[in-house]
Design an enzyme around this catalytic site. Sequence first.
Site, PDB file in Angstrom:
ATOM      1  N   CYS A 148       0.762  -1.136   0.172  1.00  0.00           N
ATOM      2  CA  CYS A 148      -0.061   0.074  -0.177  1.00  0.00           C
ATOM      3  C   CYS A 148       0.901   1.123  -0.173  1.00  0.00           C
ATOM      4  O   CYS A 148       2.294   1.101  -0.310  1.00  0.00           O
ATOM      5  CB  CYS A 148      -1.046   0.054   1.011  1.00  0.00           C
ATOM      6  N   ASN A 180       2.484   1.511   4.316  1.00  0.00           N
ATOM      7  CA  ASN A 180       2.916   0.279   4.784  1.00  0.00           C
ATOM      8  C   ASN A 180       2.590   0.531   6.255  1.00  0.00           C
ATOM      9  O   ASN A 180       3.347  -0.056   7.365  1.00  0.00           O
ATOM     10  CB  ASN A 180       4.150  -0.268   4.760  1.00  0.00           C
ATOM     11  N   CYS A 211      -1.107   0.720   7.453  1.00  0.00           N
ATOM     12  CA  CYS A 211      -2.589   0.497   7.663  1.00  0.00           C
ATOM     13  C   CYS A 211      -2.801  -0.673   6.638  1.00  0.00           C
ATOM     14  O   CYS A 211      -2.938  -2.012   7.318  1.00  0.00           O
ATOM     15  CB  CYS A 211      -3.392   1.606   7.191  1.00  0.00           C
ATOM     16  N   ARG A 212      -3.238  -0.872   5.256  1.00  0.00           N
ATOM     17  CA  ARG A 212      -3.746  -1.583   4.697  1.00  0.00           C
ATOM     18  C   ARG A 212      -2.874  -2.754   4.390  1.00  0.00           C
ATOM     19  O   ARG A 212      -3.434  -4.063   4.679  1.00  0.00           O
ATOM     20  CB  ARG A 212      -4.298  -1.103   3.444  1.00  0.00           C
ATOM     21  N   SER A 213      -1.685  -2.491   4.030  1.00  0.00           N
ATOM     22  CA  SER A 213      -0.809  -3.805   3.757  1.00  0.00           C
ATOM     23  C   SER A 213      -0.418  -4.366   4.856  1.00  0.00           C
ATOM     24  O   SER A 213      -0.454  -5.783   5.002  1.00  0.00           O
ATOM     25  CB  SER A 213       0.571  -3.206   3.014  1.00  0.00           C
ATOM     26  N   ASP A 220      -8.335   3.604   1.703  1.00  0.00           N
ATOM     27  CA  ASP A 220      -7.268   3.917   2.778  1.00  0.00           C
ATOM     28  C   ASP A 220      -7.688   4.447   3.874  1.00  0.00           C
ATOM     29  O   ASP A 220      -8.375   5.795   4.118  1.00  0.00           O
ATOM     30  CB  ASP A 220      -6.392   4.828   2.046  1.00  0.00           C
TER      31      ASP A 220
END
Length: 159
Positions: A9, A12, A14-16, A132
């Site tokens: 993401c 690096n 939050c999402r990933s 996001d």
Amino acid sequence: MKIKILFVCHGNICRSPMAEFVMKKLVRDLPAESLADVEFEIASAATSTEEIGNPVYPPARRMLASHGIDCSGKTARQMTVRDYEYYDYIVLMDRNNLRNLRWILPPELQKDPNHKISLLMDWVGKSRDVADPWYTGDFQATWDDVNEGCKAMLAQILR
């Protein structure tokens, strides 16, 4: 057989990392016979340098913890050309991440000649981004997408 997955993401944080640790838990929770000859290596990275060295963002960390997932020790790092060469799957959270690969990968790899790059929601047949939560504040929606995407990806890989 070793299957190597890199979730990517923007920062690096939050999402990933959510996808990394969700997938690690899904793999850990599989019955042993499902993994008879398969080993997984799962990691995450950023397309930007903005958050390098920072831990997982506290609301993302809390969301993972609320589902019994510990992500302590994880710090943000940027994806490299070596990652493209090393990992079997490069799974991006959104189309902006895809565009940002142009700053990381040489032109010949940007066309993904090895067919490694995908968007997470493609694995569930949904042509859309994982929102996001840094901007939306909706960590539950991100959790739902990440969980759905990782489950679908794992099922397809194990087929």
